[in-house]
Design a protein around this motif. Structure first.
Motif, short mmCIF file in Angstrom:
data_model
loop_
_atom_site.label_atom_id
_atom_site.label_comp_id
_atom_site.label_asym_id
_atom_site.label_seq_id
_atom_site.Cartn_x
_atom_site.Cartn_y
_atom_site.Cartn_z
N ASN A 1 0.82 -1.21 0.00
CA ASN A 1 0.00 0.00 0.00
C ASN A 1 0.85 1.26 0.00
N ILE A 2 1.91 1.25 0.82
CA ILE A 2 2.78 2.43 0.91
C ILE A 2 3.48 2.68 -0.43
N GLN A 3 4.01 1.65 -1.04
CA GLN A 3 4.80 1.85 -2.25
C GLN A 3 3.94 2.31 -3.43
N ILE A 4 2.73 1.77 -3.57
CA ILE A 4 1.90 2.20 -4.70
C ILE A 4 1.36 3.61 -4.48
N LEU A 5 1.04 3.95 -3.21
CA LEU A 5 0.50 5.28 -2.93
C LEU A 5 1.59 6.34 -3.03
N VAL A 6 2.67 6.19 -2.28
CA VAL A 6 3.72 7.21 -2.28
C VAL A 6 4.45 7.23 -3.62
N GLY A 7 4.66 6.05 -4.21
CA GLY A 7 5.27 6.01 -5.54
C GLY A 7 4.47 6.79 -6.56
N SER A 8 3.15 6.69 -6.52
CA SER A 8 2.29 7.44 -7.44
C SER A 8 2.41 8.94 -7.20
N LEU A 9 2.35 9.34 -5.93
CA LEU A 9 2.40 10.77 -5.59
C LEU A 9 3.71 11.40 -6.02
N LEU A 10 4.80 10.69 -5.87
CA LEU A 10 6.11 11.24 -6.23
C LEU A 10 6.34 11.23 -7.74
N HIS A 11 5.81 10.22 -8.40
CA HIS A 11 6.05 10.07 -9.84
C HIS A 11 5.26 11.10 -10.66
N TYR A 12 4.05 11.40 -10.23
CA TYR A 12 3.18 12.24 -11.05
C TYR A 12 3.07 13.69 -10.58
N PHE A 13 3.59 14.02 -9.39
CA PHE A 13 3.44 15.38 -8.88
C PHE A 13 4.73 15.90 -8.26
N ASP A 14 4.93 17.22 -8.38
CA ASP A 14 5.93 17.92 -7.60
C ASP A 14 5.26 18.49 -6.36
N TRP A 15 6.04 18.61 -5.27
CA TRP A 15 5.47 19.03 -4.00
C TRP A 15 6.27 20.18 -3.40
N SER A 16 5.55 21.13 -2.83
CA SER A 16 6.21 22.27 -2.18
C SER A 16 5.38 22.71 -0.99
N LEU A 17 5.99 23.54 -0.13
CA LEU A 17 5.27 24.07 1.03
C LEU A 17 4.40 25.26 0.61
N PRO A 18 3.32 25.50 1.33
CA PRO A 18 2.46 26.66 1.01
C PRO A 18 3.22 27.98 1.13
N ASN A 19 2.78 28.94 0.38
CA ASN A 19 3.32 30.32 0.43
C ASN A 19 4.80 30.38 0.07
N GLY A 20 5.25 29.41 -0.70
CA GLY A 20 6.63 29.44 -1.17
C GLY A 20 7.68 29.27 -0.10
N GLU A 21 7.32 28.71 1.05
CA GLU A 21 8.28 28.52 2.13
C GLU A 21 9.38 27.55 1.71
N ASP A 22 10.56 27.75 2.30
CA ASP A 22 11.70 26.88 2.03
C ASP A 22 11.36 25.46 2.50
N ILE A 23 11.59 24.47 1.65
CA ILE A 23 11.22 23.10 1.96
C ILE A 23 11.99 22.58 3.18
N SER A 24 13.15 23.16 3.45
CA SER A 24 13.94 22.72 4.60
C SER A 24 13.29 23.11 5.92
N SER A 25 12.31 24.00 5.85
CA SER A 25 11.64 24.44 7.07
C SER A 25 10.40 23.60 7.39
N ILE A 26 10.20 22.53 6.66
CA ILE A 26 9.03 21.69 6.90
C ILE A 26 9.03 21.18 8.34
N ASP A 27 7.89 21.25 8.97
CA ASP A 27 7.79 20.89 10.38
C ASP A 27 7.97 19.38 10.57
N THR A 28 8.83 19.00 11.52
CA THR A 28 9.07 17.57 11.78
C THR A 28 8.81 17.21 13.25
N ASN A 29 8.09 18.05 13.96
CA ASN A 29 7.76 17.72 15.34
C ASN A 29 6.78 16.56 15.39
#
Length: 482
Positions: free
Chosen positions: A428-456
């Motif tokens: 389930n993980i590989q087909i779902l995440v594999g699809s999301l990564l293969h067909y889409f680019d991802w970024s944070l809202p409002n153009g925030e630096d991706i390195s600032s993504i919250d990991t708490n």
């Protein structure tokens, strides 16, 4: 007010004192005494690692001790320690797989049914088309949200829930279609499932202080509310199947068909079993999918490797599950590393000693709660080089697997109570995440630096990302959704 509080606490202190002197006579594993625990009681309510009230907690924090509890003495420690609320749920005893108090006759029957109808290699392989269909539904939804902020965590949860509910009942629980989640079904169902998860797994004060059982109105009220929500989720589906049968009688029997054919199960028991399997197969898998997305988005070079691997495997064709499993070794290593660094259930599901037992000259009394610190073991530098770092390469040449045979790596547990759905979870993980990564680019809202993504993180009984995963999706024009 002070006098009333003192009178209420007096029986508790007397009980603790009596327990302390009785337990002191036994050769227990090393740990803080009860008076030390009282000094940080509030912290232990959220991070229960030692002894609270009269409940002895034994924590296995090394591979050797995990092996002692879950293999050498597996039968004795195969019981489950259940929150008080669970005992008030209608029909739970005798209808549980994950939380059955012991490995008795009903547990063996349900586990066998579940294995044959949900987790067997035959079912896993034959349901590949269904996983692909559900993955396409979330892709269609996101195509209609191009450039918008989406709650990816909720969407992944709904998709994974549909994957398992389709196997269980040949029905979807959530409607995700044509770029929008239609009607109130989506949010209502999400709230119900999340409330049931927290209500049935989070311990209350009475679980550590049984002396309060006589005034434990919270557990009874919570159980009543949970029963109502379980019926709201599964009641109509069960009744419809009993009254009208399957929409497609020629297809293979699903889990619901099988349990209905056994007249010993009541509707309440069937609903409880369905909800437990749904939660067990969806909640932790969603957590892993979320952290996998976060780690890869944070590490562009790793993300690029995964995408190149997927593209090479498919050569522009639509996603193929067998190619994901067999040709994408780096992607598989990323999933394994995510399960190491972000163990979904950091203490696994609590075990219970069904009888007193000696472990390395220590006495573990009957009914002790046994926790396997899978999180601590998976981050121990004695067993893992650069333990705090996300490093998928460590699994490329490693023989360490997720099937519970390597005690330094136990994301799905081990022994009699190991999660039976590890293979399904990986698929389930590989087909779902594999699809999301293969067909889409991802970024944070409002153009925030991706390195600032919250990991708490936040801990209830599973270790989740504290804040929802809100991302902006953009269609990758070089890929066309098949």
């Amino acid at each position: 007010m002070f006098l009333a509080t003192l009178l209420l606490l007096l029986p508790f202190f007397l009980f603790v004192s009596r327990s302390f002197f009785r337990m002191h006579r036994k050769q227990l594993p090393p740990g803080p005494n009860q008076w030390q625990v009282l000094s940080y009681l509030s912290e232990l309510m959220h991070k229960p690692h030692f002894k609270l009230g009269n409940q002895l907690m034994v924590v296995a924090s090394s591979p050797d001790y995990a092996k002692e509890f879950c293999r050498t003495h597996d039968g004795i420690f195969s019981g489950r320690h259940l929150p008080a609320v669970y005992h008030y749920l209608q029909g739970t005893i005798g209808s549980s797989i994950v939380l059955s108090p012991d490995c008795g006759k009903s547990w063996k029957l349900l586990r066998s049914i579940c294995q044959n109808c949900v987790f067997s290699s035959r079912v896993v392989e034959s349901s590949a088309w269904m996983r692909k269909t559900k993955a396409k539904e979330i892709l269609d939804h996101l195509r209609g949200k191009d450039g918008e902020v989406v709650n990816l965590e909720d969407l992944m949860f709904a998709t994974l829930a549909n994957m398992i509910s389709s196997v269980l009942t040949s029905r979807d629980l959530f409607v995700i279609n044509g770029g929008a989640a239609k009607g109130d079904n989506y949010e209502v169902m999400m709230d119900i499932v999340n409330e049931v998860i927290e209500g049935t797994t989070a311990p209350g004060l009475v679980d550590f202080l049984p002396i309060l059982k006589g005034v434990d109105f919270w557990s009874k009220g919570k159980a009543k509310d949970i029963c109502r929500k379980i019926k709201l989720t599964w009641g109509d589906i069960i009744q419809e199947r009993k009254s009208f049968g399957r929409e497609n009688p020629s297809s293979n029997r699903d889990f619901l068909d099988t349990v209905l054919s056994d007249t010993t199960f009541s509707d309440d028991q069937i609903g409880n079993a369905l909800m437990e399997i749904l939660i067990g197969a969806t909640d932790t898998t969603t957590i892993t999918s979320v952290w996998l997305m976060v780690e890869l988005i944070k590490n562009p070079e790793m993300l690029s490797k995964v995408r190149d691997e997927i593209s090479q495997a498919f050569k522009g064709d639509e996603l193929n599950e067998s190619l994901l499993s067999n040709n994408c070794n780096y992607f598989q290593a990323c999933i394994k590393e995510t399960l190491r660094l972000h163990v979904p259930a950091p203490l696994l599901v609590p075990h219970r000693a069904t009888e007193a037992c000696k472990v390395n000259n220590y006495t573990i009394p009957k009914n002790s709660m046994v926790l396997v610190n899978a999180w601590g073991i998976a981050r121990d530098p004695s067993y893992w080089e650069d333990a705090p770092i996300f490093k998928p390469e460590r699994f490329l040449e490693s023989k360490i697997g997720h099937r519970g045979t390597h005690f330094e790596y136990l994301p799905f547990g081990t022994g009699l109570r190991m999660c039976p759905g590890s293979t399904v979870a990986f698929k389930n993980i590989q087909i779902l995440v594999g699809s999301l990564l293969h067909y889409f680019d991802w970024s944070l809202p409002n153009g925030e630096d991706i390195s600032s993504i919250d990991t708490n993180e936040k801990y209830i009984t599973t270790l989740k990302k504290e804040k929802p995963l809100l991302l902006v999706s953009r269609i990758r024009e070089q890929n066309v959704v098949g």
